[in-house]
Design a protein around this motif. Structure first.
Motif, PDB file in Angstrom:
ATOM      1  N   VAL A 396       0.868  -1.187   0.000  1.00 27.15           N
ATOM      2  CA  VAL A 396       0.000   0.000   0.000  1.00 27.15           C
ATOM      3  C   VAL A 396       0.894   1.223   0.000  1.00 27.15           C
ATOM      4  O   VAL A 396       1.807   1.329   0.819  1.00 27.15           O
ATOM      5  N   ARG A 397       0.661   2.104  -0.946  1.00 27.64           N
ATOM      6  CA  ARG A 397       1.392   3.365  -0.941  1.00 27.64           C
ATOM      7  C   ARG A 397       0.368   4.474  -0.723  1.00 27.64           C
ATOM      8  O   ARG A 397      -0.515   4.688  -1.553  1.00 27.64           O
ATOM      9  N   ASP A 398       0.503   5.144   0.397  1.00 20.83           N
ATOM     10  CA  ASP A 398      -0.483   6.173   0.760  1.00 20.83           C
ATOM     11  C   ASP A 398       0.060   7.542   0.369  1.00 20.83           C
ATOM     12  O   ASP A 398       1.167   7.648  -0.127  1.00 20.83           O
ATOM     13  N   ARG A 399      -0.749   8.564   0.617  1.00 22.57           N
ATOM     14  CA  ARG A 399      -0.351   9.945   0.299  1.00 22.57           C
ATOM     15  C   ARG A 399       0.032  10.109  -1.162  1.00 22.57           C
ATOM     16  O   ARG A 399       1.083  10.651  -1.498  1.00 22.57           O
ATOM     17  N   VAL A 400      -0.785   9.542  -2.026  1.00 22.31           N
ATOM     18  CA  VAL A 400      -0.607   9.762  -3.465  1.00 22.31           C
ATOM     19  C   VAL A 400      -1.852  10.471  -3.993  1.00 22.31           C
ATOM     20  O   VAL A 400      -2.836  10.636  -3.261  1.00 22.31           O
ATOM     21  N   ALA A 401      -1.789  10.924  -5.234  1.00 27.68           N
ATOM     22  CA  ALA A 401      -2.946  11.595  -5.844  1.00 27.68           C
ATOM     23  C   ALA A 401      -3.102  11.103  -7.269  1.00 27.68           C
ATOM     24  O   ALA A 401      -2.116  10.730  -7.911  1.00 27.68           O
ATOM     25  N   ILE A 402      -4.349  11.093  -7.745  1.00 28.80           N
ATOM     26  CA  ILE A 402      -4.586  10.790  -9.163  1.00 28.80           C
ATOM     27  C   ILE A 402      -4.746  12.125  -9.893  1.00 28.80           C
ATOM     28  O   ILE A 402      -5.462  13.013  -9.419  1.00 28.80           O
ATOM     29  N   ILE A 403      -4.053  12.246 -11.016  1.00 31.03           N
ATOM     30  CA  ILE A 403      -4.228  13.432 -11.865  1.00 31.03           C
ATOM     31  C   ILE A 403      -4.867  12.930 -13.156  1.00 31.03           C
ATOM     32  O   ILE A 403      -4.480  11.879 -13.675  1.00 31.03           O
ATOM     33  N   ALA A 404      -5.835  13.668 -13.690  1.00 28.94           N
ATOM     34  CA  ALA A 404      -6.430  13.248 -14.963  1.00 28.94           C
ATOM     35  C   ALA A 404      -6.496  14.433 -15.912  1.00 28.94           C
ATOM     36  O   ALA A 404      -6.838  15.550 -15.507  1.00 28.94           O
ATOM     37  N   ALA A 405      -6.123  14.179 -17.177  1.00 26.80           N
ATOM     38  CA  ALA A 405      -6.283  15.178 -18.231  1.00 26.80           C
ATOM     39  C   ALA A 405      -7.409  14.670 -19.115  1.00 26.80           C
ATOM     40  O   ALA A 405      -7.421  13.514 -19.518  1.00 26.80           O
ATOM     41  N   VAL A 406      -8.384  15.542 -19.388  1.00 28.97           N
ATOM     42  CA  VAL A 406      -9.608  15.105 -20.065  1.00 28.97           C
ATOM     43  C   VAL A 406      -9.906  15.979 -21.271  1.00 28.97           C
ATOM     44  O   VAL A 406      -9.709  17.193 -21.239  1.00 28.97           O
ATOM     45  N   GLY A 407     -10.377  15.355 -22.341  1.00 29.73           N
ATOM     46  CA  GLY A 407     -10.841  16.125 -23.500  1.00 29.73           C
ATOM     47  C   GLY A 407     -11.083  15.197 -24.674  1.00 29.73           C
ATOM     48  O   GLY A 407     -10.284  14.300 -24.930  1.00 29.73           O
ATOM     49  N   GLU A 408     -12.206  15.404 -25.378  1.00 29.78           N
ATOM     50  CA  GLU A 408     -12.504  14.502 -26.499  1.00 29.78           C
ATOM     51  C   GLU A 408     -11.537  14.699 -27.652  1.00 29.78           C
ATOM     52  O   GLU A 408     -11.359  13.805 -28.478  1.00 29.78           O
TER      53      GLU A 408
END
Ligand code: ADP
Ligand code: ASP
Ligand code: MG
Length: 467
Positions: A396-408
């Motif tokens: 388990v790796r805690d203190r992470v974040a998901i980043i998402a780039a979105v666009g059609e």
């Protein structure tokens, strides 16, 4: 017909509620059929939940402080919004009754020394019950016929307290039977967002930020022409304006883009809001109640023209990466299936999945508070694989974040990922895992939580989203 949903800041005090009424009055000139859905006044749900947890831990003075603060907040607004003494006193009695019930529940919780999920939901929904009554009374005070409705009499859900799923068919029957005659008479229903009830009538909530979802549910049930989410941001923006000061408003985005953005952390819309609206193709708008003259964002089947290859970049914190790894996993069928069956049986929501092509590890992102129980369940479910040394560790790796780039526009456009990850590398953020959906609408990846802000800013600037 229009469904107008007002969030916490848009009902935050008497001045904001008066602004809400200005908006309703002006919308009503264009379309006389209006339905209003309200959140709790800003800060109220957090205060209620904090008090419930304090009660379970025997900190009763915190419950008392919350009770006093809530009563004062709603009373102050009430005295500014309702002039007639008799009406004000009656409503004051209602506020006292609702808050007394909250205090009694907290007493019960502190006697028990634990917090049953259904008690927590009962308490959590108090804010909407208070605000809906206040807003309806304020409307009547200004000569607009309005009536408050508690959505636990309308929205039927399962008993997954804290994150209940509505039964849209049953809800539609209730909502139409109760609300259409009221709307026909020219009365504006002011409905509590966020809450529902099981078939047996036990109150539930739809998850934090769930009033948006209520707006979508009533929009679809009543076959509204549009649903408007009135909030404190100018619309869906190229990034969270609190993180990226030069974020711009997107004029038009598709349902799919909005759903991806909401799912990956754009708090401006609850991710399930569009679910009931998409099949009926009901347009959704996101607008700023502080600046109602601005056009906001329109969300429909069509993705609007845009001058950059991506539309927006979002981030989610409080997530953890669970990794199943072992050199013996390669070519061994069934590990992914066992993993996901075990996680599903726990009721844990997986936010992102990634597997390396060498097949020696499988990563899943889950909420931080669910990481340890996920690890424990996987350790049990994969006992045989451990024994045969196909798997070495479940980390388990805690203190992470998901980043998402979105666009059609990224669909079929080569080089987006290269530019994106160059920007991330140049800002010094280390990428821990990557996933891209096959719809090519979104590239998501994981970084250390402390790097999230700079990674979002770097992508925003690299794709010139602020220009
Ligand atoms: P409400 O109380 O009206 O429901 P929320 O606080 O739930 O409002 O959501 C609005 C907030 O969402 C904004 O103040 C903004 O900081 C945040 N937000 C995060 N991402 C975005 C985005 N991409 N576009 C607009 N707002 C965003
Ligand atoms: N009041 C609820 C919350 O704070 C629902 C909402 O605001 O949408 O989560
Ligand atoms: Mg919200």
């Amino acid at each position: 017909m229009k469904v107008l949903k007002f969030g916490g800041t848009s009902v935050g005090d008497a001045a904001r509620i008066n602004q809400l009424i200005d908006i309703v009055a002006s919308e009503r000139e264009r379309d006389p059929k209006i339905v209003v859905v309200v959140s709790a006044m800003s800060g109220v749900t957090n205060l209620l939940l904090g008090a419930a947890h304090a009660a379970a831990n025997g900190r009763h003075s915190e419950v008392e402080a919350a009770h006093n603060a809530l009563l004062a907040k709603h009373r102050t607004a009430l005295s500014d919004l309702v002039e007639n003494d008799l009406v004000r006193e009656t409503l004051d009695g209602e506020l006292i009754r609702l808050l007394d019930r909250f205090a009694k529940l907290c007493e019960g919780i502190s006697l028990l020394g634990e917090l049953p999920p259904r008690a927590l939901d009962f308490i959590a929904g108090t804010g909407e019950r208070l605000s809906s009554r206040l807003v309806a009374a304020a409307m009547r005070n200004r000569g607009i016929e309005a009536e408050a409705f508690d959505a636990d009499k309308l929205v039927v859900t399962d008993d997954n307290f804290g994150e209940a799923t509505p039964d849209l068919a049953a809800t539609t029957v209730n909502a139409r039977a109760t609300l259409l005659p009221v709307i026909e008479k020219g009365i504006i229903p002011v409905i509590t967002g966020f809450i529902g009830a099981t078939e047996a009538g036990i109150p539930t909530t739809l998850g934090r930020g769930g009033s948006d979802f209520s707006g979508g549910i009533f929009g679809a049930a009543l076959e509204a022409d549009e649903v408007v989410i009135w909030t404190d941001a100018d619309g869906f923006m190229t990034a969270d304006p609190r993180l990226v000061p030069d974020a711009r408003t997107l004029g038009q985005i598709s349902y799919s883009e909005a759903a991806e953005l909401a799912y990956y952390g754009a708090k401006v819309l609850h991710p399930k809001t569009l679910v009931p609206l998409i099949p009926k193709q009901i347009p959704l708008y996101v607008k700023n109640s502080f600046k109602p003259e601005l056009p906001g964002t329109r969300v429909t089947t069509k993705s609007g023209a845009w001058n950059a290859d991506i539309k927006s970049v979002t981030s989610i914190k409080n997530v953890a990466l669970v990794t199943v790894s072992g050199s013996g996993m390669m070519g061994l069928p069934g590990i992914a299936a066992k993993t996901f069956v075990a996680v599903a049986a726990l009721g844990v929501n997986v936010l992102m999945i990634s597997q390396s092509s060498s097949e020696n590890n499988l990563c899943l992102m889950v909420g931080s508070d669910e990481a340890e129980k996920t690890r424990a369940a996987l350790t049990k479910a994969l006992e045989v694989e451990f024994h045969h040394q196909c798997i070495d560790t479940i980390g388990v790796r805690d203190r992470v974040a998901i980043i998402a780039a979105v666009g059609e526009a990224m669909r079929g456009c080569p080089g987006i990922a290269a530019r994106l990850f160059t920007a991330v590398a140049e800002c010094g953020a280390n990428v821990v895992a990557i996933a891209q959906g096959s719809s090519e609408l979104n590239i998501s990846f994981v970084v250390d939580e402390d790097d999230a802000g700079k990674a979002v800013a770097a992508i925003h600037s690299r794709f010139e989203l602020g220009k």
